[in-house]
Design a protein around this motif. Structure first.
Motif, PDB file in Angstrom:
ATOM      1  N   TYR A  28      24.335  30.331  28.390  1.00  0.00           N
ATOM      2  CA  TYR A  28      23.718  29.030  28.884  1.00  0.00           C
ATOM      3  C   TYR A  28      23.185  29.139  30.461  1.00  0.00           C
ATOM      4  O   TYR A  28      23.514  28.456  31.341  1.00  0.00           O
ATOM      5  CB  TYR A  28      24.743  27.872  28.904  1.00  0.00           C
ATOM      6  N   ASP A  52      39.864  30.654  26.471  1.00  0.00           N
ATOM      7  CA  ASP A  52      39.154  31.357  25.172  1.00  0.00           C
ATOM      8  C   ASP A  52      37.894  32.062  25.469  1.00  0.00           C
ATOM      9  O   ASP A  52      36.841  31.782  26.224  1.00  0.00           O
ATOM     10  CB  ASP A  52      38.404  30.095  24.511  1.00  0.00           C
ATOM     11  N   GLY A 273      33.738  24.233  27.649  1.00  0.00           N
ATOM     12  CA  GLY A 273      33.052  25.512  28.414  1.00  0.00           C
ATOM     13  C   GLY A 273      32.344  25.073  29.454  1.00  0.00           C
ATOM     14  O   GLY A 273      31.533  24.089  29.491  1.00  0.00           O
ATOM     15  N   THR A 274      32.792  25.713  30.793  1.00  0.00           N
ATOM     16  CA  THR A 274      32.090  25.448  31.951  1.00  0.00           C
ATOM     17  C   THR A 274      32.295  26.567  32.872  1.00  0.00           C
ATOM     18  O   THR A 274      33.273  27.206  32.730  1.00  0.00           O
ATOM     19  CB  THR A 274      32.107  23.981  32.703  1.00  0.00           C
ATOM     20  N   ARG A 276      31.681  25.929  36.122  1.00  0.00           N
ATOM     21  CA  ARG A 276      31.717  25.406  37.408  1.00  0.00           C
ATOM     22  C   ARG A 276      33.095  24.475  37.584  1.00  0.00           C
ATOM     23  O   ARG A 276      33.475  23.715  36.518  1.00  0.00           O
ATOM     24  CB  ARG A 276      30.586  24.391  37.490  1.00  0.00           C
TER      25      ARG A 276
HETATM   26  N1  NAP Z   1      34.507  30.260  17.475  1.00  0.00           N
HETATM   27  C1  NAP Z   1      33.105  30.129  17.784  1.00  0.00           C
HETATM   28  O1  NAP Z   1      32.578  30.555  17.026  1.00  0.00           O
HETATM   29  C2  NAP Z   1      32.674  29.567  19.102  1.00  0.00           C
HETATM   30  C3  NAP Z   1      31.228  29.268  19.311  1.00  0.00           C
HETATM   31  C4  NAP Z   1      30.723  28.703  20.367  1.00  0.00           C
HETATM   32  C5  NAP Z   1      31.865  28.378  21.291  1.00  0.00           C
HETATM   33  N2  NAP Z   1      33.206  28.965  21.394  1.00  0.00           N
HETATM   34  C6  NAP Z   1      34.015  28.638  22.236  1.00  0.00           C
HETATM   35  O2  NAP Z   1      34.199  27.244  22.812  1.00  0.00           O
HETATM   36  C7  NAP Z   1      33.761  27.309  24.177  1.00  0.00           C
HETATM   37  C8  NAP Z   1      33.078  25.674  24.425  1.00  0.00           C
HETATM   38  O3  NAP Z   1      32.006  25.827  23.737  1.00  0.00           O
HETATM   39  P1  NAP Z   1      30.436  25.744  24.295  1.00  0.00           P
HETATM   40  O4  NAP Z   1      30.600  26.404  25.952  1.00  0.00           O
HETATM   41  O5  NAP Z   1      29.472  26.490  23.310  1.00  0.00           O
HETATM   42  O6  NAP Z   1      30.055  24.325  24.465  1.00  0.00           O
HETATM   43  P2  NAP Z   1      30.387  23.214  25.122  1.00  0.00           P
HETATM   44  O7  NAP Z   1      31.908  23.090  25.786  1.00  0.00           O
HETATM   45  O8  NAP Z   1      30.238  22.002  24.077  1.00  0.00           O
HETATM   46  O9  NAP Z   1      29.345  22.924  26.432  1.00  0.00           O
HETATM   47  C9  NAP Z   1      29.239  23.798  27.260  1.00  0.00           C
HETATM   48  C10 NAP Z   1      27.959  23.356  28.014  1.00  0.00           C
HETATM   49  O10 NAP Z   1      28.217  22.246  28.735  1.00  0.00           O
HETATM   50  C11 NAP Z   1      28.033  22.094  30.087  1.00  0.00           C
HETATM   51  N3  NAP Z   1      28.900  21.410  30.747  1.00  0.00           N
HETATM   52  C12 NAP Z   1      30.503  21.397  30.668  1.00  0.00           C
HETATM   53  N4  NAP Z   1      31.007  20.155  31.180  1.00  0.00           N
HETATM   54  C13 NAP Z   1      30.125  19.498  31.772  1.00  0.00           C
HETATM   55  C14 NAP Z   1      30.136  18.452  32.383  1.00  0.00           C
HETATM   56  N5  NAP Z   1      31.150  17.714  32.563  1.00  0.00           N
HETATM   57  N6  NAP Z   1      28.869  17.946  32.739  1.00  0.00           N
HETATM   58  C15 NAP Z   1      27.783  18.409  32.442  1.00  0.00           C
HETATM   59  N7  NAP Z   1      27.580  19.611  31.848  1.00  0.00           N
HETATM   60  C16 NAP Z   1      28.782  20.192  31.411  1.00  0.00           C
HETATM   61  C17 NAP Z   1      28.380  23.756  30.684  1.00  0.00           C
HETATM   62  O11 NAP Z   1      27.462  23.669  31.795  1.00  0.00           O
HETATM   63  P3  NAP Z   1      27.641  25.105  32.648  1.00  0.00           P
HETATM   64  O12 NAP Z   1      27.264  26.293  31.771  1.00  0.00           O
HETATM   65  O13 NAP Z   1      26.551  24.613  33.695  1.00  0.00           O
HETATM   66  O14 NAP Z   1      28.913  25.228  33.011  1.00  0.00           O
HETATM   67  C18 NAP Z   1      27.636  24.208  29.294  1.00  0.00           C
HETATM   68  O15 NAP Z   1      26.314  24.522  29.218  1.00  0.00           O
HETATM   69  C19 NAP Z   1      33.001  28.297  24.325  1.00  0.00           C
HETATM   70  O16 NAP Z   1      32.993  28.774  25.714  1.00  0.00           O
HETATM   71  C20 NAP Z   1      33.641  29.607  23.731  1.00  0.00           C
HETATM   72  O17 NAP Z   1      34.868  29.962  24.408  1.00  0.00           O
HETATM   73  C21 NAP Z   1      33.345  29.322  20.226  1.00  0.00           C
END
Ligand code: NAP
Length: 323
Positions: A28, A52, A273-274, A276
């Motif tokens: 990202y 995670d 996920g973040t 920050r």
């Molecule tokens: N099992 C699987 O197949 C699988 C697949 C995908 C993910 N995961 C796990 O799930 C975790 C979370 O999912 P994800 O990271 O894909 O997606 P998410 O949590 O839905 O979103 C992450 C994105 O949202 C942004 N964000 C987070 N909090 C925010 C806020 N309060 N305001 C504005 N933007 C915000 C982050 O920005 P920044 O990047 O700028 O911080 C990042 O770009 C991953 O880190 C991973 O550990 C597992």
């Protein structure tokens, strides 16, 4: 910090976790290891224990980063990692001999003696799940792993796996945008006492309202390759986001907090996920959001039939889900 038990295991975890995937390059946008480590430390200080990662995130970079962050702080963390994808997501492997090596590689990178929660990232269609879970169970016996989990598995696989060794967590994508598991998978997971860990609860950031244009994604941002963010789908899906934004404003919370609180109200343990600190603190604030029955009805109506435009993965990756 609110805590809960992880499935039927003896592990106690925070009611919200931190997803580390985006802390590695090519996911990202730009990353900064120092900032990421500060964010992991802040999470632990706030009482967020569930961290995670996966061996394939950044091809080992993500686990090594967590390993650095854990130095002197191991006891404050519940470390969750995953195996199955080979380098660059080329193949999915569930063979016992592969798992033996994968776990040792993860332990080395994480620089710890045991993994709290070890997931199979995706199910290998060529290896009976009994064999894979048998090998994971051996890791528990050997003290390398404390609890085991599955990610994006089908009902049949979950049941068969649970017969071999208790499955403590099922990780799936789950958000106001991705509700496809509600009908068949969630009832089984609840019945078996498995914790449902919701990944991408912010729909990869889209639900936050911070992303308003496809051009917001850099060249190496993986969201460019996901149908939901492409072409006409992007614009149509913004309508759903604006409804979430309106409701968040009325409740005096942020869209992220509202979206995360909704997953918790539906029994999930979200791992937003973040990289920050600012977003981390905001997201943890979701634990304080109270949703009334009327709020839940309204949120339910935003995307009742999973009517988001475009699949959550491209065709190649969609075929690896629910095996
Ligand atoms: N099992 C699987 O197949 C699988 C697949 C995908 C993910 N995961 C796990 O799930 C975790 C979370 O999912 P994800 O990271 O894909 O997606 P998410 O949590 O839905 O979103 C992450 C994105 O949202 C942004 N964000 C987070 N909090 C925010 C806020 N309060 N305001 C504005 N933007 C915000 C982050 O920005 P920044 O990047 O700028 O911080 C990042 O770009 C991953 O880190 C991973 O550990 C597992």
């Amino acid at each position: 910090m609110k805590v809960r038990r992880l499935g039927n295991s003896e592990l106690e975890v925070s009611s919200i976790g931190l997803g580390l995937m985006g802390m590695s390059p090519g996911i990202y946008g730009q990353t900064n290891d120092e900032e990421s480590i500060r964010t992991i430390h802040s999470a632990m200080e706030l009482g967020v224990t569930l961290l995670d990662t996966a061996d394939v995130y950044g091809n080992g970079h993500n686990e090594s980063l967590l390993g650095k962050a854990l130095q002197g702080k191991r006891d404050k963390a519940i470390v969750a990692t995953k195996f199955a994808y080979t380098t660059n997501y080329e193949k999915i492997v569930g063979h016992p001999d592969y798992i033996q090596k994968a776990v040792d590689d993860s332990l080395r990178r994480l620089n710890i003696d045991y993994i709290d929660l070890y997931y199979q990232h995706r199910v290998d269609p060529n290896v009976p799940i009994e064999e894979t879970i048998g090998a994971m169970s051996d890791l528990v016996t050997a003290g390398k792993v404390r609890a085991i989990g599955l990610s994006e598995a089908s009902v049949d696989t979950i049941k068969r796996a649970h017969n071999i060794h208790p499955i403590s967590a099922l990780q799936t994508e789950y958000s106001l945008w991705s509700r496809d598991i509600e009908e068949e998978i969630l009832p089984v997971v609840r019945y078996l006492g498995i914790t449902h860990v919701a990944y991408s609860p912010l729909s990869r950031g889209f639900i936050t309202g911070e992303i308003s244009n496809f051009k917001d994604f850099g060249d190496d941002d993986l969201r460019r390759f996901m149908p939901r963010f492409q072409g006409e789908n992007f614009q149509k899906n913004l309508d759903i986001v604006s409804e979430i934004q309106n409701m968040a404003k009325e409740k005096n919370v942020t869209p992220s907090q509202l979206a995360i609180a909704w997953t918790i109200a539906n029994g999930a343990l979200p791992i937003p996920g973040t990289k920050r600190q600012k977003y981390l603190e905001e997201n943890v604030g979701a634990l304080e959001v109270e949703l009334t029955p009327q709020d839940l009805v309204r949120l339910d109506s935003i995307n009742p039939k999973n009517t988001v435009y475009g699949n959550r993965y491209d065709d190649n990756n969609m075929k690896d889900l629910s095996l």
